[in-house]
Motif scaffolding. Structure first.
Motif, PDB file in Angstrom:
ATOM      1  N   THR A 160       9.580  -9.971  74.632  1.00 31.56           N
ATOM      2  CA  THR A 160       8.158 -10.110  74.306  1.00 31.56           C
ATOM      3  C   THR A 160       7.646 -11.529  74.527  1.00 31.56           C
ATOM      4  N   PHE A 161       8.472 -12.418  75.069  1.00 30.32           N
ATOM      5  CA  PHE A 161       8.072 -13.820  75.208  1.00 30.32           C
ATOM      6  C   PHE A 161       6.782 -13.960  76.000  1.00 30.32           C
ATOM      7  N   ASP A 162       5.851 -14.698  75.428  1.00 35.55           N
ATOM      8  CA  ASP A 162       4.593 -15.038  76.095  1.00 35.55           C
ATOM      9  C   ASP A 162       4.205 -16.428  75.615  1.00 35.55           C
ATOM     10  N   ILE A 163       4.141 -17.382  76.520  1.00 34.03           N
ATOM     11  CA  ILE A 163       3.916 -18.768  76.118  1.00 34.03           C
ATOM     12  C   ILE A 163       2.542 -18.954  75.483  1.00 34.03           C
ATOM     13  N   ARG A 164       1.573 -18.130  75.840  1.00 31.35           N
ATOM     14  CA  ARG A 164       0.258 -18.272  75.205  1.00 31.35           C
ATOM     15  C   ARG A 164       0.322 -17.883  73.735  1.00 31.35           C
ATOM     16  N   ASP A 165       1.071 -16.845  73.424  1.00 33.82           N
ATOM     17  CA  ASP A 165       1.225 -16.451  72.024  1.00 33.82           C
ATOM     18  C   ASP A 165       2.012 -17.505  71.245  1.00 33.82           C
ATOM     19  N   VAL A 166       3.085 -18.006  71.847  1.00 34.89           N
ATOM     20  CA  VAL A 166       3.886 -19.040  71.190  1.00 34.89           C
ATOM     21  C   VAL A 166       3.029 -20.273  70.913  1.00 34.89           C
ATOM     22  N   ALA A 167       2.251 -20.694  71.900  1.00 33.47           N
ATOM     23  CA  ALA A 167       1.408 -21.882  71.731  1.00 33.47           C
ATOM     24  C   ALA A 167       0.373 -21.675  70.629  1.00 33.47           C
ATOM     25  N   ALA A 168      -0.248 -20.504  70.609  1.00 33.48           N
ATOM     26  CA  ALA A 168      -1.279 -20.235  69.604  1.00 33.48           C
ATOM     27  C   ALA A 168      -0.692 -20.243  68.195  1.00 33.48           C
ATOM     28  N   ARG A 169       0.503 -19.676  68.043  1.00 34.20           N
ATOM     29  CA  ARG A 169       1.125 -19.656  66.718  1.00 34.20           C
ATOM     30  C   ARG A 169       1.522 -21.060  66.273  1.00 34.20           C
ATOM     31  N   LEU A 170       2.126 -21.815  67.181  1.00 35.94           N
ATOM     32  CA  LEU A 170       2.509 -23.180  66.828  1.00 35.94           C
ATOM     33  C   LEU A 170       1.289 -24.019  66.480  1.00 35.94           C
ATOM     34  N   ASP A 171       0.216 -23.829  67.207  1.00 40.86           N
ATOM     35  CA  ASP A 171      -1.014 -24.573  66.927  1.00 40.86           C
ATOM     36  C   ASP A 171      -1.499 -24.295  65.510  1.00 40.86           C
ATOM     37  N   ARG A 172      -1.459 -23.042  65.102  1.00 38.44           N
ATOM     38  CA  ARG A 172      -1.914 -22.682  63.756  1.00 38.44           C
ATOM     39  C   ARG A 172      -0.986 -23.248  62.684  1.00 38.44           C
ATOM     40  N   VAL A 173       0.319 -23.226  62.956  1.00 38.82           N
ATOM     41  CA  VAL A 173       1.278 -23.772  61.988  1.00 38.82           C
ATOM     42  C   VAL A 173       1.090 -25.279  61.846  1.00 38.82           C
ATOM     43  N   TYR A 174       1.035 -25.975  62.974  1.00 40.31           N
ATOM     44  CA  TYR A 174       0.870 -27.431  62.932  1.00 40.31           C
ATOM     45  C   TYR A 174      -0.443 -27.811  62.253  1.00 40.31           C
ATOM     46  N   ALA A 175      -1.512 -27.102  62.611  1.00 45.32           N
ATOM     47  CA  ALA A 175      -2.826 -27.425  62.054  1.00 45.32           C
ATOM     48  C   ALA A 175      -2.840 -27.238  60.541  1.00 45.32           C
ATOM     49  N   ALA A 176      -2.216 -26.167  60.065  1.00 45.87           N
ATOM     50  CA  ALA A 176      -2.206 -25.899  58.627  1.00 45.87           C
ATOM     51  C   ALA A 176      -1.430 -26.969  57.873  1.00 45.87           C
ATOM     52  N   CYS A 177      -0.287 -27.374  58.409  1.00 47.62           N
ATOM     53  CA  CYS A 177       0.521 -28.398  57.735  1.00 47.62           C
ATOM     54  C   CYS A 177      -0.178 -29.753  57.760  1.00 47.62           C
ATOM     55  N   ALA A 178      -0.674 -30.133  58.933  1.00 44.17           N
ATOM     56  CA  ALA A 178      -1.364 -31.420  59.041  1.00 44.17           C
ATOM     57  C   ALA A 178      -2.640 -31.423  58.213  1.00 44.17           C
ATOM     58  N   GLY A 179      -3.318 -30.275  58.158  1.00 45.75           N
ATOM     59  CA  GLY A 179      -4.549 -30.186  57.388  1.00 45.75           C
ATOM     60  C   GLY A 179      -4.329 -30.375  55.901  1.00 45.75           C
ATOM     61  N   GLN A 180      -3.125 -30.101  55.440  1.00 50.39           N
ATOM     62  CA  GLN A 180      -2.794 -30.290  54.029  1.00 50.39           C
ATOM     63  C   GLN A 180      -2.253 -31.695  53.763  1.00 50.39           C
ATOM     64  N   GLY A 181      -2.183 -32.502  54.826  1.00 52.76           N
ATOM     65  CA  GLY A 181      -1.741 -33.882  54.659  1.00 52.76           C
ATOM     66  C   GLY A 181      -0.255 -34.103  54.814  1.00 52.76           C
ATOM     67  N   ALA A 182       0.490 -33.084  55.216  1.00 50.51           N
ATOM     68  CA  ALA A 182       1.934 -33.232  55.376  1.00 50.51           C
ATOM     69  C   ALA A 182       2.257 -33.922  56.695  1.00 50.51           C
ATOM     70  N   VAL A 183       3.339 -34.693  56.693  1.00 51.61           N
ATOM     71  CA  VAL A 183       3.856 -35.283  57.925  1.00 51.61           C
ATOM     72  C   VAL A 183       4.695 -34.225  58.630  1.00 51.61           C
ATOM     73  N   LEU A 184       4.401 -33.987  59.890  1.00 52.82           N
ATOM     74  CA  LEU A 184       5.115 -32.978  60.671  1.00 52.82           C
ATOM     75  C   LEU A 184       6.322 -33.595  61.366  1.00 52.82           C
ATOM     76  N   LEU A 185       7.457 -32.914  61.280  1.00 52.83           N
ATOM     77  CA  LEU A 185       8.634 -33.258  62.067  1.00 52.83           C
ATOM     78  C   LEU A 185       8.842 -32.146  63.085  1.00 52.83           C
ATOM     79  N   THR A 186       8.867 -32.502  64.359  1.00 53.95           N
ATOM     80  CA  THR A 186       9.049 -31.502  65.409  1.00 53.95           C
ATOM     81  C   THR A 186      10.139 -31.966  66.371  1.00 53.95           C
TER      82      THR A 186
END
Length: 253
Positions: free
Chosen positions: A55-81
């Protein structure tokens, strides 16, 4: 391993990782639990399992990662990737089978790089280096780090955090705290849990991977293999462009 090295005072650590998790699992299950903890630092290292699914689709992967990163950063957390090694090479697959997986992992890594820059993440370039080829760093499945590998990651993340003024404690020790698994223990794992993993991939990924490998061989025979690389690069560009325009796909919700 890393938590005690972040500061002089007590540091809490919660591990929400689940073996086999994909970006969808992180978005739908792990992210809500993580945000509820109001963390100061969040490690989001994911993507290899996505590349090992039909089921791999890079557009889906990118969209999910974007939402995860945005939610964490939006709460003020430092992201480690981190960007991760190519699973085909790690598993020692033949070229026609390994190259499609390598393109997928490069695509994921490119997205992780771009989003890490966008959200100001502390990013570890973990897809290259001498330690990648050291079997002692990896568990029996050759995809997950063993204790020595986890310690290498902890040491490298600590150095990056210290550069950003986010780690005040001493660096973690790179030396394992327990003996390496015996050869018998590794073989037992491969014969039990490893067999189940192979069986699942044979019904999920393998038919598609064989088809992709056939395409690799055809392009190689015609000398047009570069077209596959260009096609993969175009897909990554489209995935990132979709994020900039706010376009969402049903599979990424």
């Amino acid at each position: 391993m890393l938590a005690p090295s972040l500061g002089a005072g007590p540091v809490g650590f919660t591990n929400l990782a689940v073996s086999g998790a994909q970006t969808r699992d992180v978005l739908e299950r792990q992210l809500p639990a993580a945000l509820a903890l109001r963390p100061d630092l969040v490690s989001v290292v994911v993507g290899v399992n996505d590349t090992l699914r039909r089921t791999f689709d890079i557009r889906d992967v990118a969209a999910r990662l974007d939402r995860v990163y945005a939610a964490c950063a939006g709460q003020g957390a430092v992201l480690l990737t981190a960007c991760l090694p190519d699973p085909g090479a790690m598993l020692g697959l033949p070229g026609p089978l390994a190259r499609p997986l390598a393109r997928r992992q490069r695509a994921v890594n490119t997205v992780v790089h771009a989003l890490s820059d966008q959200y100001g993440a502390v990013h570890l370039h973990a897809c290259e280096g001498d330690w990648i080829g050291d079997r002692a760093m990896w568990s029996a499945d050759r995809l997950h780090p063993g204790e020595p590998g986890h310690r290498q990651l902890a040491v490298r993340f600590h150095a990056l955090l210290a550069e950003h003024g986010l780690a005040a404690g001493p660096a973690p020790s790179p030396e394992p705290g327990s003996p390496a698994p015996t050869r018998w223990a590794s073989l037992r794992w491969l014969a039990t849990a490893g067999t189940g993993w192979v069986a699942r991939r044979c019904t999920d990924l393998l038919p598609q991977l064989l088809s992709l490998a056939a395409g690799e061989l055809c392009h190689h025979a015609r000398g047009t293999g570069v077209r596959l690389d260009l096609r993969a690069s175009a897909a990554v560009s489209a995935a990132l462009a979709a994020l900039s325009t706010g376009e969402r796909r049903p599979g990424a919700t």
